[in-house]
Design a protein around this motif. Structure first.
Motif, PDB file in Angstrom:
ATOM      1  N   ASP A 100       0.834  -1.187   0.000  1.00  0.00           N
ATOM      2  CA  ASP A 100       0.000   0.000   0.000  1.00  0.00           C
ATOM      3  C   ASP A 100       0.880   1.252   0.000  1.00  0.00           C
ATOM      4  O   ASP A 100       2.105   1.173   0.162  1.00  0.00           O
ATOM      5  CB  ASP A 100      -0.917   0.007   1.219  1.00  0.00           C
ATOM      6  N   ASN A 101       0.243   2.408  -0.160  1.00  0.00           N
ATOM      7  CA  ASN A 101       0.952   3.678  -0.205  1.00  0.00           C
ATOM      8  C   ASN A 101       0.573   4.550   0.988  1.00  0.00           C
ATOM      9  O   ASN A 101      -0.383   4.259   1.711  1.00  0.00           O
ATOM     10  CB  ASN A 101       0.639   4.420  -1.506  1.00  0.00           C
ATOM     11  N   SER A 194       5.714  -0.240  -2.155  1.00  0.00           N
ATOM     12  CA  SER A 194       4.997   0.853  -1.491  1.00  0.00           C
ATOM     13  C   SER A 194       5.702   2.182  -1.724  1.00  0.00           C
ATOM     14  O   SER A 194       6.923   2.231  -1.892  1.00  0.00           O
ATOM     15  CB  SER A 194       4.898   0.587   0.012  1.00  0.00           C
ATOM     16  N   ALA A 227      -4.021   4.126  -0.745  1.00  0.00           N
ATOM     17  CA  ALA A 227      -3.124   4.866   0.141  1.00  0.00           C
ATOM     18  C   ALA A 227      -3.809   5.272   1.436  1.00  0.00           C
ATOM     19  O   ALA A 227      -4.988   5.641   1.450  1.00  0.00           O
ATOM     20  CB  ALA A 227      -2.597   6.108  -0.567  1.00  0.00           C
ATOM     21  N   ARG A 229      -4.035   8.208   4.021  1.00  0.00           N
ATOM     22  CA  ARG A 229      -3.816   9.650   3.925  1.00  0.00           C
ATOM     23  C   ARG A 229      -3.734  10.261   5.325  1.00  0.00           C
ATOM     24  O   ARG A 229      -4.584  10.012   6.175  1.00  0.00           O
ATOM     25  CB  ARG A 229      -4.927  10.314   3.120  1.00  0.00           C
TER      26      ARG A 229
END
Length: 248
Positions: A100-101, A194, A227, A229
């Motif tokens: 994931d980011n 990532s 992502a 945030r």
């Protein structure tokens, strides 16, 4: 006991941690009370520690993190909207394993780059490969690399680390070449690696910043939808702390 030949043999075998430990133990007056098993355990422990430290140093040299930051030093008292529980969960690195980011947004001075560096440092400590890049320098370097044959190699270097940190995204609009390069990087990393993005620009304005609607849709699809945030706020921490203690 033939101390010097033993030290030479340990160093010849590349067991430098054991060699150092061997000399230290022999200099200790209490060494004579150790059993053979205790001797061996101490030597092995020092060798393992030595190798771990060397690997970590190599990963940090490669990462070139902007700040010498650690997740244990994060200041949660600052009024900037950083959730302790969420950040500590991110520090554990499960999101990196899931490919994931992470997006860190907020005004200048609230600690985006410092927090990204802290997560990068923790990833290095957890035996993950990390690379830090400042976006304002990255795309001009890629543009120059097109002319001297380094472009493809530089793109491979950007897609291979388990964690890529792209710092200061959005300080200026992307030109056509930069849009193409960014899409190539994110396409190759999507679902495999990532990425951390830090930016002063809210995500809602990124589409306009990228410029071309087709590229913007493709880039944001690969970057934003998977992502986490974190939107930071508040005054610059640089105004509140001594220079050496700043997060930036």
């Amino acid at each position: 006991m033939l101390i010097h030949p033993t030290l030479d043999q340990l160093n010849q075998l590349g067991l430098h941690g054991m060699a150092t430990a061997f000399g230290d133990i022999m200099a200790d007056a209490e060494a004579t009370s150790l059993t053979h098993a205790e001797w061996l355990a101490l030597l092995l422990e020092r060798e393992i520690s030595h190798r771990h430290d060397r690997r970590l140093a190599a990963r940090l040299r490669y990462a070139k993190l902007r700040h010498n930051a650690a997740v244990e030093d994060v200041d949660y008292r600052a009024s900037r909207g950083l959730d302790r529980t969420l950040f500590q969960k991110l520090s554990a690195g499960g999101w990196i394993d899931a490919h994931d980011n992470l997006i860190l947004c907020g005004p200048t001075g609230v600690g985006k780059s410092w927090l990204a560096s802290a997560l990068g440092h923790r990833a290095c400590r957890d035996n993950r490969s990390v690379l830090y890049q400042r976006v304002p320098k990255l795309f001009p370097e890629l543009a120059l690399a097109r002319a001297d044959g380094r472009h493809r190699r530089l793109l491979r270097n950007l897609t291979s680390p388990q964690l890529l940190i792209l710092d200061d995204w959005g300080l200026e609009p992307l030109d056509a070449a930069a849009r193409h390069d960014l899409l190539e990087i994110l396409e190759d990393r999507y679902g495999r690696r990532s990425t951390i993005i830090t930016s002063q620009i809210p995500v809602e304005h990124w589409h306009q910043l990228i410029g071309d609607p087709t590229y913007a849709d493709a880039i944001l699809d690969r970057l934003v939808h998977n992502a986490t945030r974190i939107d930071l706020a508040g005054e610059s921490l640089r105004k509140k702390r001594p220079l050496r203690a700043q997060e930036s």
